[in-house]
Design a protein around this motif. Sequence first.
Motif, PDB file in Angstrom:
ATOM      1  N   GLY A  52       0.810  -1.212   0.000  1.00 47.62           N
ATOM      2  CA  GLY A  52       0.000   0.000   0.000  1.00 47.62           C
ATOM      3  C   GLY A  52       0.841   1.258   0.000  1.00 47.62           C
ATOM      4  O   GLY A  52       0.708   2.110  -0.878  1.00 47.62           O
ATOM      5  N   ASP A  53       1.736   1.382   0.997  1.00 53.28           N
ATOM      6  CA  ASP A  53       2.516   2.603   1.173  1.00 53.28           C
ATOM      7  C   ASP A  53       3.395   2.907  -0.032  1.00 53.28           C
ATOM      8  O   ASP A  53       3.519   4.063  -0.431  1.00 53.28           O
ATOM      9  CB  ASP A  53       3.417   2.503   2.415  1.00 53.28           C
ATOM     10  N   THR A  54       4.023   1.897  -0.601  1.00 50.64           N
ATOM     11  CA  THR A  54       4.990   2.104  -1.684  1.00 50.64           C
ATOM     12  C   THR A  54       4.397   1.853  -3.064  1.00 50.64           C
ATOM     13  O   THR A  54       4.595   2.639  -3.983  1.00 50.64           O
ATOM     14  CB  THR A  54       6.214   1.184  -1.481  1.00 50.64           C
ATOM     15  N   LEU A  55       3.660   0.749  -3.206  1.00 49.12           N
ATOM     16  CA  LEU A  55       3.142   0.367  -4.527  1.00 49.12           C
ATOM     17  C   LEU A  55       1.763   0.935  -4.821  1.00 49.12           C
ATOM     18  O   LEU A  55       1.293   0.844  -5.947  1.00 49.12           O
ATOM     19  CB  LEU A  55       3.122  -1.160  -4.652  1.00 49.12           C
ATOM     20  N   GLY A  56       1.100   1.484  -3.816  1.00 50.38           N
ATOM     21  CA  GLY A  56      -0.218   2.084  -4.031  1.00 50.38           C
ATOM     22  C   GLY A  56      -1.338   1.078  -4.165  1.00 50.38           C
ATOM     23  O   GLY A  56      -2.334   1.335  -4.843  1.00 50.38           O
ATOM     24  N   SER A  57      -1.216  -0.076  -3.517  1.00 45.64           N
ATOM     25  CA  SER A  57      -2.269  -1.086  -3.581  1.00 45.64           C
ATOM     26  C   SER A  57      -3.621  -0.485  -3.205  1.00 45.64           C
ATOM     27  O   SER A  57      -3.727   0.290  -2.248  1.00 45.64           O
ATOM     28  CB  SER A  57      -1.952  -2.239  -2.628  1.00 45.64           C
ATOM     29  N   LEU A  58      -4.636  -0.877  -3.922  1.00 40.42           N
ATOM     30  CA  LEU A  58      -5.997  -0.437  -3.632  1.00 40.42           C
ATOM     31  C   LEU A  58      -6.734  -1.419  -2.723  1.00 40.42           C
ATOM     32  O   LEU A  58      -7.884  -1.194  -2.373  1.00 40.42           O
ATOM     33  CB  LEU A  58      -6.775  -0.251  -4.940  1.00 40.42           C
ATOM     34  N   LYS A  59      -6.063  -2.530  -2.336  1.00 42.60           N
ATOM     35  CA  LYS A  59      -6.685  -3.530  -1.464  1.00 42.60           C
ATOM     36  C   LYS A  59      -6.823  -3.042  -0.027  1.00 42.60           C
ATOM     37  O   LYS A  59      -7.481  -3.682   0.777  1.00 42.60           O
ATOM     38  CB  LYS A  59      -5.871  -4.824  -1.469  1.00 42.60           C
TER      39      LYS A  59
END
Length: 191
Positions: free
Chosen positions: A55-62
Motif C-alpha cells: 500500500g505505502d509504496t506500490l499504491g495497492s488499492l486492497k
Amino acid sequence: MNIIQSNIANLPTKHGKFRIKAYKQDNQEHLAIMSENFEELESPYVRIHSECLTGDTLGSLKCDCQNQLNLALDFISKQGGLVIYHRQEGRNIGLLNKVNAYCLQDQGRNTIEANIELGFGEDDRDYSVVKYIFNDLDIKKIKLITNNPKKIDYVENLGIEIVKRIPAITKTNIYNEHYLKTKKDQMGHML
C-alpha cells in the motif's frame, strides 16, 4: 530490550519538512518522523503507522494504508507531531506471508481468515518499540490519529494520556470495501 538508534536527520518530503530518527530492534528497523516543531509541543499529534509495502509504496488499492499515511504526514506537517513508522509488515506476518494472505483473500477469505489459515493470529504486532520511542522522545500525552481501538488501549496501558482521538478516515474503493468492512465488523475499527 536491545534497541539501537540513529541520530536525528532532516527529511524534506512532498508532505513538508520533517526530522527523522531510526530505531533497530532485532531485525526490524522503525522510524520516528517528527515535524520541525515537535519538541515544542506538549501534546503532539501522533500516528502509529504499521508498515504496508504494497500500500505505502506500490499504491495497492486492497487497503487504505497509503491514504492513511499520506493523510497523517500532511496533517502532522501542518499541525505538528510525530508519525511512528512501525515496520511490522502485514500485522507482523512478513511480506512473503502477506502475499500468501492476499492469494487466500483472492479466493474469498477475509484478512483475518487468511492470516489464521496461514498459522498466524488476527494481529501479531508487537508494540514494545513504540513504548521505547515514546520514552526516548519524552512523550507523556498525545492526540492519537487512529481508527484502531487496540492501539488506543495499548497507548493508554503505557500510561500515555490520549488528549484526543483523531479518526484517519479515507475514501473506500471497490477493492478495499470488504477489507475495511472486516476491520470494522470483526476488529472493532472505528470507520
